[in-house]
Scaffold this motif. Structure first.
Motif, PDB file in Angstrom:
ATOM      1  N   GLN A  44      30.032  69.698  39.096  1.00 12.26           N
ATOM      2  CA  GLN A  44      31.390  69.800  39.631  1.00 12.26           C
ATOM      3  C   GLN A  44      31.452  69.146  41.013  1.00 12.26           C
ATOM      4  O   GLN A  44      32.406  68.431  41.336  1.00 12.26           O
ATOM      5  CB  GLN A  44      31.815  71.264  39.706  1.00 12.26           C
ATOM      6  CG  GLN A  44      33.241  71.458  40.162  1.00 12.26           C
ATOM      7  CD  GLN A  44      33.629  72.937  40.221  1.00 12.26           C
ATOM      8  OE1 GLN A  44      32.871  73.819  39.819  1.00 12.26           O
ATOM      9  NE2 GLN A  44      34.812  73.193  40.747  1.00 12.26           N
ATOM     10  N   ALA A  45      30.422  69.365  41.811  1.00  9.68           N
ATOM     11  CA  ALA A  45      30.351  68.747  43.140  1.00  9.68           C
ATOM     12  C   ALA A  45      30.304  67.227  43.016  1.00  9.68           C
ATOM     13  O   ALA A  45      30.964  66.512  43.777  1.00  9.68           O
ATOM     14  CB  ALA A  45      29.129  69.270  43.896  1.00  9.68           C
ATOM     15  N   ARG A  47      31.575  65.410  40.601  1.00  2.35           N
ATOM     16  CA  ARG A  47      32.916  64.947  40.232  1.00  2.35           C
ATOM     17  C   ARG A  47      33.844  64.934  41.447  1.00  2.35           C
ATOM     18  O   ARG A  47      34.640  64.001  41.621  1.00  2.35           O
ATOM     19  CB  ARG A  47      33.491  65.814  39.114  1.00  2.35           C
ATOM     20  CG  ARG A  47      32.797  65.592  37.765  1.00  2.35           C
ATOM     21  CD  ARG A  47      33.500  66.297  36.628  1.00  2.35           C
ATOM     22  NE  ARG A  47      33.520  67.752  36.759  1.00  2.35           N
ATOM     23  CZ  ARG A  47      32.551  68.575  36.354  1.00  2.35           C
ATOM     24  NH1 ARG A  47      31.468  68.086  35.774  1.00  2.35           N
ATOM     25  NH2 ARG A  47      32.664  69.880  36.510  1.00  2.35           N
ATOM     26  N   GLU A  48      33.732  65.957  42.286  1.00  2.95           N
ATOM     27  CA  GLU A  48      34.541  65.990  43.510  1.00  2.95           C
ATOM     28  C   GLU A  48      34.142  64.849  44.449  1.00  2.95           C
ATOM     29  O   GLU A  48      34.992  64.268  45.122  1.00  2.95           O
ATOM     30  CB  GLU A  48      34.389  67.339  44.219  1.00  2.95           C
ATOM     31  CG  GLU A  48      35.067  68.485  43.505  1.00  2.95           C
ATOM     32  CD  GLU A  48      36.578  68.317  43.427  1.00  2.95           C
ATOM     33  OE1 GLU A  48      37.200  67.947  44.436  1.00  2.95           O
ATOM     34  OE2 GLU A  48      37.138  68.548  42.334  1.00  2.95           O
ATOM     35  N   ARG A  51      35.740  61.715  43.335  1.00  2.00           N
ATOM     36  CA  ARG A  51      37.130  61.711  43.779  1.00  2.00           C
ATOM     37  C   ARG A  51      37.222  61.303  45.256  1.00  2.00           C
ATOM     38  O   ARG A  51      38.093  60.523  45.646  1.00  2.00           O
ATOM     39  CB  ARG A  51      37.741  63.098  43.569  1.00  2.00           C
ATOM     40  CG  ARG A  51      39.088  63.052  42.923  1.00  2.00           C
ATOM     41  CD  ARG A  51      39.632  64.430  42.574  1.00  2.00           C
ATOM     42  NE  ARG A  51      39.230  64.765  41.212  1.00  2.00           N
ATOM     43  CZ  ARG A  51      38.586  65.862  40.850  1.00  2.00           C
ATOM     44  NH1 ARG A  51      38.302  66.778  41.726  1.00  2.00           N
ATOM     45  NH2 ARG A  51      38.264  66.066  39.599  1.00  2.00           N
ATOM     46  N   LEU A 120      29.385  72.245  47.071  1.00  2.00           N
ATOM     47  CA  LEU A 120      30.718  72.042  46.498  1.00  2.00           C
ATOM     48  C   LEU A 120      31.791  72.221  47.570  1.00  2.00           C
ATOM     49  O   LEU A 120      32.715  71.408  47.678  1.00  2.00           O
ATOM     50  CB  LEU A 120      30.935  73.004  45.326  1.00  2.00           C
ATOM     51  CG  LEU A 120      32.275  72.912  44.602  1.00  2.00           C
ATOM     52  CD1 LEU A 120      32.509  71.517  44.041  1.00  2.00           C
ATOM     53  CD2 LEU A 120      32.328  73.954  43.490  1.00  2.00           C
ATOM     54  N   GLY A 124      34.577  69.544  49.371  1.00  2.00           N
ATOM     55  CA  GLY A 124      35.986  69.848  49.592  1.00  2.00           C
ATOM     56  C   GLY A 124      36.391  69.510  51.020  1.00  2.00           C
ATOM     57  O   GLY A 124      37.473  68.966  51.257  1.00  2.00           O
ATOM     58  N   ASN A 127      36.757  65.757  51.271  1.00  5.97           N
ATOM     59  CA  ASN A 127      38.025  65.323  50.675  1.00  5.97           C
ATOM     60  C   ASN A 127      39.199  65.566  51.616  1.00  5.97           C
ATOM     61  O   ASN A 127      40.145  64.789  51.643  1.00  5.97           O
ATOM     62  CB  ASN A 127      38.263  66.029  49.338  1.00  5.97           C
ATOM     63  CG  ASN A 127      37.824  65.196  48.168  1.00  5.97           C
ATOM     64  OD1 ASN A 127      38.099  64.006  48.105  1.00  5.97           O
ATOM     65  ND2 ASN A 127      37.136  65.817  47.235  1.00  5.97           N
TER      66      ASN A 127
END
Length: 164
Positions: A44-45, A47-48, A51, A120, A124, A127
């Motif tokens: 998940q990290a 994929r972030e 992004r 993770l 964030g 981002n």
């Protein structure tokens, strides 16, 4: 005032199906569950991070190469955790299990889950700072530290579980 949650209870809450290495026949299954949970968080990290890289490329930020390097590191960590030999034969094939050793393994597991979640959260933060070069640079440095800490704990856990 409620009682403080033990390290085993925290893992049981974070990893569905985890039994706390209570029964010898469940050791490999618990090991697989923990590693699967950690690998899922790292995926998940990643994929972030992908992004964040896309957003960084859109605004032409200076941290693009550093973010891509960390993405590659996340891919390697995910693979290392997910595809490690199930049960670490050297550790789980022992006849006798000492409670002290199991507690140490549980501590490593809990730290890996905690660090994976920190990673993770760190992505964030990245981002959220793409448009702010100074804050982005600090967030990248902090994430790099978290990745290094995770790698260190993972290596120690794998060495310990292999009986080294």
């Amino acid at each position: 005032m409620g009682k403080e949650t033990s390290i085993v209870e925290k893992l049981e809450l974070a990893v569905p199906g985890f039994h706390g290495y209570k029964k010898k026949e469940l050791l490999r299954e618990d090991d697989r569950l923990v590693r699967g949970k950690v690998a899922d968080i790292i995926a998940q990290a990643r994929r972030e991070m992908e992004r964040a890289i896309q957003r960084c490329a859109m605004v032409n930020c200076a941290q693009l190469m550093a973010l891509d390097t960390m993405r590659k590191k996340l891919m390697a960590l995910e693979s290392r955790v997910r595809h490690a030999e199930a049960g670490y034969r050297g550790y789980f094939d022992r006849v006798k299990f000492k409670e002290e050793e199991l507690n140490r393994l549980i501590e490593y597991d809990a730290k890996m889950v905690e660090l994976a979640e920190d990673i993770l959260n760190g992505i964030g933060a990245i981002n959220g700072q793409i448009a702010n070069p100074q804050a982005l640079g600090m967030a990248v440095l902090e994430l790099d530290d978290k990745l290094n800490s995770f790698e260190e704990v993972l290596s120690k856990r794998m060495s310990f579980a292999a009986g080294e």
